[in-house]
Design a protein around this motif. Structure first.
Motif, short mmCIF file in Angstrom:
data_model
loop_
_atom_site.label_atom_id
_atom_site.label_comp_id
_atom_site.label_asym_id
_atom_site.label_seq_id
_atom_site.Cartn_x
_atom_site.Cartn_y
_atom_site.Cartn_z
N GLU A 32 0.60 -1.30 -0.08
CA GLU A 32 0.06 -0.13 -0.10
C GLU A 32 0.76 1.24 0.10
N VAL A 33 1.94 1.36 0.80
CA VAL A 33 2.72 2.44 0.77
C VAL A 33 4.40 2.39 0.57
N GLY A 34 4.68 1.02 0.18
CA GLY A 34 5.97 0.79 0.05
C GLY A 34 6.69 0.43 1.19
N LYS B 60 5.59 -0.78 -5.14
CA LYS B 60 4.92 -1.14 -4.05
C LYS B 60 4.40 -2.88 -4.10
N THR C 223 11.13 2.11 -1.02
CA THR C 223 10.42 1.33 -1.94
C THR C 223 10.44 -0.03 -1.52
N GLY D 100 3.21 7.51 0.20
CA GLY D 100 2.92 6.09 -0.27
C GLY D 100 1.82 6.03 -1.19
N LYS D 101 0.84 7.08 -1.09
CA LYS D 101 -0.28 7.22 -2.23
C LYS D 101 0.32 7.89 -3.50
N ARG E 40 2.26 8.58 4.71
CA ARG E 40 1.14 8.03 4.22
C ARG E 40 0.89 8.76 2.68
N GLN F 173 8.67 1.91 3.21
CA GLN F 173 8.60 2.72 4.40
C GLN F 173 7.48 2.52 5.46
N GLY F 174 6.39 1.73 5.00
CA GLY F 174 5.24 1.39 5.83
C GLY F 174 5.77 0.05 6.77
#
Length: 471
Positions: free
Chosen positions: A353-355, A457, A397, A449-450, A446, A357-358
Motif C-alpha cells: 500500500e505505501v512501500g 509497491k 520502496t 505512499g499514495k 502516508r 517505508q510502511g
C-alpha cells in the motif's frame, strides 16, 4: 477492538505478514464459516482468486500455499514449519485438499485440488486494497454455497469486503472505551503530560482494559521468547535460502566468527551483533520459519535486534537479575507498540500500500521509541526518536527481487536497526523539543505512499525487481 500490542506483535510464519499470514487467516475464517453455515459436507469444488500484489508476488511470498493451509483450517499463530512442509507435500502427492480438516479430520471434507483452482490477477486491483482475495465453494451442480472477499492490509490484519465501515466504527467505539485513548502522537503525549506517565505506561494502562497485568507481562515475554527462538533456529541452518535466488545464509558463519572474536561482549562489536540478530531473524522468515510480526514479517528483524542491543549494550542500565531484564523487555515492547498504533491508525504498515517505508520504516520508528524509553527518555524524547527514525526512511520502496523477501529485505532490516539505535541516541542528546513532529512524519509517509508509483509497491514491476537478473 482497538489495536493493541498483541495485534502488532503476533506469532506467525514467514515469509510475509501481508502475503502469507493475512491470506492464511482469511482462508481459515472462510473455512470456519463453511462449518458454521452447515454447508461443508455439500462442497464439491472451490476456487480462489488473488488480486494485485497478492497475485504479482504471491508465489515468492508463499501466498498460494498459505491459502491452502488456511482452507484446511490451520492458523498462522499455531502452525509449525514442519507441519507446513508435511501438508504441502501431502497435497502435492495426493492432489487432495482436506477442507476444514486441521482441527478434526472427521469433520473435514477431502476435495480434489488443481493448481488452476487458484487464479492470479496481477494487473487487477480491487478498490479497497491492492492485496485482495476472493474465495468461493460450489456444490455438485455448480451452485455457489458460500463466497467472500478479504483484503490483507498489512501486518497480518485482514478486512472483509463490505464490512470496512462497520469494522472502523467498531474500532472507533472500542477506542473510546479505553482509559487513555489515542490516535495521534499529540494525543499520546497529552496523556503523558496529564498523568505524568511514560509512553509505555500509557500503553500498559490501555492494555489492562482487556488483559490482566500478569497476562500482559506473560504475553510480551512469550513474544520475546519466540523472537529469540527464531534467532536460534536460524543460526542452526546452513546453505542457501529457498526460492531460486541462491542467496547464501550468512547468520551462522557470522555467529561463529563473532564467538571467536568477541569473547567478552566487547562494546566495539555492538553493531556486528545487531546486524547478526536482524539477519538471522529475516533469514528464518525467508525460509518460512516461525517469526513475530513486528509489525510485519518483512520487517521482523528490526525490533529483536534493537531490543538485543538494549539488553546487552544499554549504557548505565542495571540488569543484574532476570526480572530486571524481563522488565526491560516488557517496557520496550509496550513503548514500541504505542508507536505502532500510530502508524496503524493514521497510515499503513503494508508494503503493497505505501512501500517499504510502511514496513521497515514503521519498525525502525517503533524500535527507536522502545530503545529511547528503556534508556530513560522523556515522552518528548521517545516521540522524537520515533520521528527521526521514520523521517530517514521516507520514500523507501518495496521492490524485492523475484517476489522473495530476501533481497533487499534481509540487509534492509539490519540497516534500519542501526538507524533506530542512532535515532534514539540523537533524541536522548536533545531535550525532546524538535521542529518536525511524529504526526507530521506519519502523515507524510502516508501521502508519499499514495504518490508512489505502483511499480515500487510489492508488484515486482520496478526497481531491483526488474533491474537485477534473478539467476
Amino acid at each position: 477492538m482497538a489495536v493493541g500490542v498483541f495485534d502488532l506483535f503476533s506469532v506467525g510464519i514467514g515469509p510475509s505478514s501481508s502475503h502469507t499470514v493475512g491470506p492464511m487467516r482469511a482462508a481459515a475464517v472462510f473455512s470456519d464459516e463453511l462449518k458454521d453455515l452447515h454447508v461443508l459436507e455439500r462442497v464439491a469444488a472451490l476456487q480462489v482468486h488473488l488480486y494485485g500484489s497478492l497475485a504479482a508476488t504471491g508465489r515468492g511470498h508463499g501466498t498460494l500455499t498459505a491459502v491452502l493451509l488456511g482452507l484446511e483450517g490451520y492458523q498462522p499463530e499455531h502452525v509449525l514449519p514442519d507441519e507446513v512442509e508435511d501438508r504441502l507435500a501431502s497435497i502435492a502427492e495426493t492432489g487432495t485438499l482436506h477442507l476444514a480438516g486441521a482441527a478434526d479430520p472427521a469433520v473435514g471434507v477431502r476435495l480434489p485440488y488443481r493448481e488452476a483452482d487458484i487464479v492470479l490477477h496481477p494487473l487487477t486491483v480491487l478498490p479497497r486494497h491492492t492485496n485482495g482475495l476472493k474465495l468461493s465453494v460450489t456444490d455438485t451442480t455448480g451452485n455457489v454455497l458460500h463466497a467472500a472477499t478479504f483484503f490483507s492490509v498489512g501486518g497480518g490484519f485482514i478486512v472483509r469486503e463490505g464490512e470496512e465501515d462497520a469494522a472502523q466504527k467498531e474500532l472507533d467505539e472500542s477506542k473510546k472505551e479505553l482509559p487513555l485513548p489515542f490516535r495521534t502522537a499529540a494525543e499520546l503525549l497529552g496523556h503523558c503530560r496529564a498523568t505524568s506517565l511514560g509512553i509505555s505506561d500509557v500503553m500498559r494502562v490501555n492494555e489492562q482494559d482487556s488483559h490482566t497485568e500478569e497476562d500482559i507481562r506473560k504475553g510480551l515475554l512469550h513474544i520475546w521468547s519466540v523472537m529469540e527462538g527464531c534467532v536460534n533456529a536460524s543460526l542452526r541452518r546452513e546453505g542457501v535460502l529457498p526460492g531460486g535466488l541462491k542467496v547464501r545464509r550468512r547468520a551462522p558463519a557470522w555467529h561463529q566468527r563473532l564467538l571467536k572474536e568477541d569473547k567478552g561482549q566487547d562494546p566495539k562489536y555492538w553493531q556486528e551483533w545487531v546486524n547478526l540478530i536482524a539477519l538471522a531473524v529475516n533469514e528464518e522468515n525467508a525460509s518460512g520459519g516461525r517469526v513475530v510480526t513486528a509489525p510485519t514479517n518483512g520487517a521482523a528483524g528490526i525490533i529483536p535486534a534493537v531490543l538485543y542491543y538494549a539488553l546487552h549494550y544499554a549504557p548505565g542500565m542495571d540488569l543484574a537479575t532476570p526480572a530486571d531484564r524481563d522488565d526491560m523487555v516488557v517496557k520496550f515492547l509496550l513503548a514500541a507498540g504505542a508507536v505502532g498504533v500510530l502508524y496503524k491508525e493514521q497510515a499503513s504498515i503494508s508494503g503493497a500500500e505505501v512501500g517499504c517505508q510502511g514496513e521497515v520504516g514503521s519498525a525502525s520508528s517503533m524500535a527507536a521509541a522502545g530503545l529511547a524509553e528503556v534508556l530513560g527518555g522523556t515522552p518528548g524524547q521517545v516521540e522524537n526518536a520515533a520521528e527521526i527514525a521514520m523521517e530517514h526512511n521516507l520514500g523507501l520502496t518495496c521492490d524485492p527481487i523475484g517476489g522473495l523477501v530476501q533481497v533487499p529485505c534481509i540487509e534492509r532490516n539490519a540497516i534500519a536497526a542501526a538507524k533506530a539505535i542512532n535515532a534514539a541516541k540523537m533524541a536522548l542528546w536533545g531535550d525532546g523539543t524538535h521542529r518536525v513532529s511524529l504526526d507530521e512524519v506519519i502523515v507524510t509517509m502516508r501521502e508519499t505512499g499514495k504518490d508512489m508509483s505502483s511499480k515500487y509497491k510489492e508488484t515486482a514491476m520496478g526497481g531491483l525487481a526488474v533491474n537485477v537478473v534473478e539467476c
